[in-house]
Design a protein around this motif. Structure first.
Motif, PDB file in Angstrom:
ATOM      1  N   ALA A  20     -28.631   4.734   9.182  1.00  0.00           N
ATOM      2  CA  ALA A  20     -27.535   6.033   9.885  1.00  0.00           C
ATOM      3  C   ALA A  20     -27.173   5.598  10.710  1.00  0.00           C
ATOM      4  O   ALA A  20     -25.806   5.490  10.998  1.00  0.00           O
ATOM      5  CB  ALA A  20     -28.156   7.793   9.855  1.00  0.00           C
ATOM      6  N   LEU A  21     -27.889   5.072  11.499  1.00  0.00           N
ATOM      7  CA  LEU A  21     -27.331   4.567  13.050  1.00  0.00           C
ATOM      8  C   LEU A  21     -26.394   4.021  12.982  1.00  0.00           C
ATOM      9  O   LEU A  21     -25.210   3.721  13.164  1.00  0.00           O
ATOM     10  CB  LEU A  21     -28.796   4.731  14.169  1.00  0.00           C
ATOM     11  CG  LEU A  21     -29.314   5.674  14.936  1.00  0.00           C
ATOM     12  CD1 LEU A  21     -30.137   5.392  15.834  1.00  0.00           C
ATOM     13  CD2 LEU A  21     -28.001   6.662  15.686  1.00  0.00           C
ATOM     14  N   GLN A  22     -27.110   2.444  12.442  1.00  0.00           N
ATOM     15  CA  GLN A  22     -26.015   0.763  12.237  1.00  0.00           C
ATOM     16  C   GLN A  22     -24.925   1.143  11.535  1.00  0.00           C
ATOM     17  O   GLN A  22     -23.830   0.849  12.291  1.00  0.00           O
ATOM     18  CB  GLN A  22     -27.315  -0.041  11.685  1.00  0.00           C
ATOM     19  CG  GLN A  22     -26.106  -0.916  11.345  1.00  0.00           C
ATOM     20  CD  GLN A  22     -26.561  -1.739  12.586  1.00  0.00           C
ATOM     21  OE1 GLN A  22     -27.259  -1.873  13.607  1.00  0.00           O
ATOM     22  NE2 GLN A  22     -25.105  -2.076  12.814  1.00  0.00           N
ATOM     23  N   GLU A  23     -24.869   2.257  10.262  1.00  0.00           N
ATOM     24  CA  GLU A  23     -23.115   2.421   9.689  1.00  0.00           C
ATOM     25  C   GLU A  23     -22.695   3.388  10.578  1.00  0.00           C
ATOM     26  O   GLU A  23     -20.923   3.067  10.704  1.00  0.00           O
ATOM     27  CB  GLU A  23     -24.088   3.062   8.368  1.00  0.00           C
ATOM     28  CG  GLU A  23     -25.094   2.022   7.663  1.00  0.00           C
ATOM     29  CD  GLU A  23     -24.317   2.892   6.144  1.00  0.00           C
ATOM     30  OE1 GLU A  23     -24.304   3.928   5.979  1.00  0.00           O
ATOM     31  OE2 GLU A  23     -25.213   2.125   4.666  1.00  0.00           O
ATOM     32  N   ALA A  24     -23.082   4.153  11.496  1.00  0.00           N
ATOM     33  CA  ALA A  24     -21.994   5.140  12.604  1.00  0.00           C
ATOM     34  C   ALA A  24     -21.930   4.475  13.428  1.00  0.00           C
ATOM     35  O   ALA A  24     -20.229   4.862  13.530  1.00  0.00           O
ATOM     36  CB  ALA A  24     -23.109   6.274  12.621  1.00  0.00           C
ATOM     37  N   TYR A  25     -22.464   3.245  14.071  1.00  0.00           N
ATOM     38  CA  TYR A  25     -21.911   2.270  14.875  1.00  0.00           C
ATOM     39  C   TYR A  25     -20.975   1.307  14.657  1.00  0.00           C
ATOM     40  O   TYR A  25     -19.792   2.040  15.696  1.00  0.00           O
ATOM     41  CB  TYR A  25     -22.930   1.877  15.416  1.00  0.00           C
ATOM     42  CG  TYR A  25     -23.046   0.474  16.324  1.00  0.00           C
ATOM     43  CD1 TYR A  25     -22.762   0.733  17.782  1.00  0.00           C
ATOM     44  CD2 TYR A  25     -23.169  -0.649  15.990  1.00  0.00           C
ATOM     45  CE1 TYR A  25     -22.200   0.004  18.794  1.00  0.00           C
ATOM     46  CE2 TYR A  25     -21.952  -1.759  17.320  1.00  0.00           C
ATOM     47  CZ  TYR A  25     -22.242  -1.565  17.976  1.00  0.00           C
ATOM     48  OH  TYR A  25     -21.862  -2.217  19.333  1.00  0.00           O
ATOM     49  N   ASP A  26     -21.418   1.236  12.895  1.00  0.00           N
ATOM     50  CA  ASP A  26     -19.913   0.237  11.916  1.00  0.00           C
ATOM     51  C   ASP A  26     -18.869   0.934  12.411  1.00  0.00           C
ATOM     52  O   ASP A  26     -17.368   0.194  12.107  1.00  0.00           O
ATOM     53  CB  ASP A  26     -20.390  -0.331  10.896  1.00  0.00           C
ATOM     54  CG  ASP A  26     -22.118  -1.263  11.703  1.00  0.00           C
ATOM     55  OD1 ASP A  26     -21.832  -1.870  12.085  1.00  0.00           O
ATOM     56  OD2 ASP A  26     -22.708  -1.674  10.509  1.00  0.00           O
ATOM     57  N   ALA A  27     -19.266   2.636  11.837  1.00  0.00           N
ATOM     58  CA  ALA A  27     -17.243   3.613  11.705  1.00  0.00           C
ATOM     59  C   ALA A  27     -16.798   3.735  12.773  1.00  0.00           C
ATOM     60  O   ALA A  27     -15.900   3.713  12.111  1.00  0.00           O
ATOM     61  CB  ALA A  27     -18.205   4.297  11.163  1.00  0.00           C
ATOM     62  N   GLY A  28     -17.005   3.752  14.135  1.00  0.00           N
ATOM     63  CA  GLY A  28     -16.482   4.212  14.850  1.00  0.00           C
ATOM     64  C   GLY A  28     -17.706   4.737  15.779  1.00  0.00           C
ATOM     65  O   GLY A  28     -19.060   5.178  15.359  1.00  0.00           O
TER      66      GLY A  28
END
Length: 421
Positions: A185-193
């Motif tokens: 969740a954190l990694q994909e949220a970081y990648d999302a913006g």
């Protein structure tokens, strides 16, 4: 022999055998003058004879002073008065010193008791009127450890569920627990913006804030606060239900067939996964709130003890300052008493000794010298230069006599011979 007889006969009128017949000081000056003249006549005014005569009249004068008790009492009266005053002052200062020592001992005892209270109040605060439980310290630390683990759990849960509910796209292999807990969740949220990352990171603090508000309202008992607490619980439940609804909807649509109805509230209420998600968050949130309330209560109890300890420490500081001032006062009083004791000892020695009125002796002895010199100038046949030498030599002998007796100081009336001299 004639010289010795004349010396022995000096000033017979000074004997105080009959008090009424004691001559006046002016009569004594006349007698000394005549004695000096007659003795000078006998020895032809020689200076070496003058030296012996002066020593003789001094010891005669000294012995007469010792025998004249009434005069000695009169001369010693200022010293007796001073001694009484010094003893009275010593008594007063001694009583003051005793009071200060008692106060000092009282303050020191109080400081020791306060230091003992600081140790004992942590063990038995109830004995000091502090309303806390005996095992509040252990409850505080146990509660703090549980609160830390629950906070980590809630942080992970709401980050994962929030990302899954609002941003995540599920794949067919996703199961219920995979929908609630998503490690990426954190990694994909970081990648999302940054917005997505900030949103899912700060959502758990919304629940922590709600829990803190519940704690605050519960400790301010009123009907309005009861309604506020109920409203907060309802809000939290609704928010958890919303997350559960969104996640369950995604899972439902992922596995939906053409025969299944559209996902709705009724379908959600009948879905076990919906309630599992709610209670996985809401129940843990309630437990976190209860533990937080216990920790805060125990912390408040610790604050009561610490505040009491701080008050004791401040009292000790104030007492130490007072003790320091009292020690200075005691040292000052002891120094005064020591000085008065020394002075009293000196006065006692003076009173036990005798006092020589040196100005009187110098007046009388100078009259004796004048009589001696008068004889040289008027009765002894000498040349002018020899007469002048005789007179100068007599003055020199007289000055040496006064200096040897330490009587050449005019700034005091009497010379004191103490008992120890």
């Amino acid at each position: 022999m004639g010289l010795l007889k004349s010396i022995a006969q000096i000033k017979p009128s000074l004997k105080p055998e009959v008090k009424e017949n004691t001559p006046s000081f002016e009569d004594q000056k006349v007698t000394y003058h005549e004695d000096g003249r007659s003795t000078s006549r006998l020895c032809q005014g020689r200076s070496e004879n003058l030296q012996a005569s002066l020593s003789a009249i001094y010891y005669k004068f000294e012995n007469n002073c010792k025998k004249e008790e009434e005069e000695q009492v009169k001369l010693k009266q200022p010293y007796v008065t001073e001694l009484k005053g010094k003893r009275t002052l010593m008594l007063t200062k001694g009583e003051e010193l005793q009071r200060e020592k008692e106060k000092l001992e009282e303050k020191e005892t109080k400081v020791e008791k306060l230091r003992s209270d600081i140790v004992n109040v942590r063990r038995s605060p109830q004995d000091y009127g502090i309303p806390v439980e005996r095992k509040s310290s252990s409850k505080f630390w146990i509660g703090t450890i549980l609160l830390a683990f629950l906070s980590v759990y809630i942080f992970i849960f709401y980050i994962s569920t929030s990302y899954s509910a609002f941003f995540r796209t599920f794949d067919p292999s996703t199961e219920l627990f995979g929908g609630m807990f998503y490690p990426k969740a954190l990694q994909e949220a970081y990648d999302a913006g940054a917005l997505e990352l900030g949103f899912i990171i700060f959502i758990p603090f919304v629940f922590f804030g709600l829990g803190y508000l519940i704690h605050v309202f519960m400790h301010k008992q009123s009907i309005a606060n009861v309604f506020k607490v109920i409203l907060l619980f309802i809000t939290t439940f609704i928010f958890d239900a919303l997350l559960a609804y969104l996640i369950d909807e995604k899972l439902y649509n992922l596995n939906k067939t053409f025969e299944d109805p559209e996902f709705s509230i009724s379908v959600a209420f009948s879905s076990p996964s919906f309630w599992v998600i709610i209670f996985a968050g809401f129940v843990s949130y309630i437990i976190w709130g209860l533990v937080f309330d216990i920790v805060m209560k125990e912390h408040a109890d610790k604050d009561k003890i610490e505040n009491y300890v701080i008050s004791l420490e401040n009292e000790i500081k104030n007492l130490i300052q007072i003790i320091s001032k009292q020690n200075n006062t005691i040292e000052s009083l002891e120094e005064i008493i020591r000085a008065k004791k020394v002075r009293c000892s000196e006065l006692e020695d003076i009173i036990d000794g005798f006092i020589l009125p040196i100005r009187n002796y110098k007046a009388l002895s100078s009259e004796y010298l004048q009589g001696w010199q008068e004889c040289i100038t008027s009765e002894i046949v000498l040349g002018p230069d020899q007469t002048k030498d005789y007179l100068n030599e007599c003055i020199k002998v007289y000055n040496n006599h006064i200096a040897e007796l330490d009587l050449n100081v005019d700034d005091y009336q009497n010379k004191v011979y103490t008992k120890t001299l």
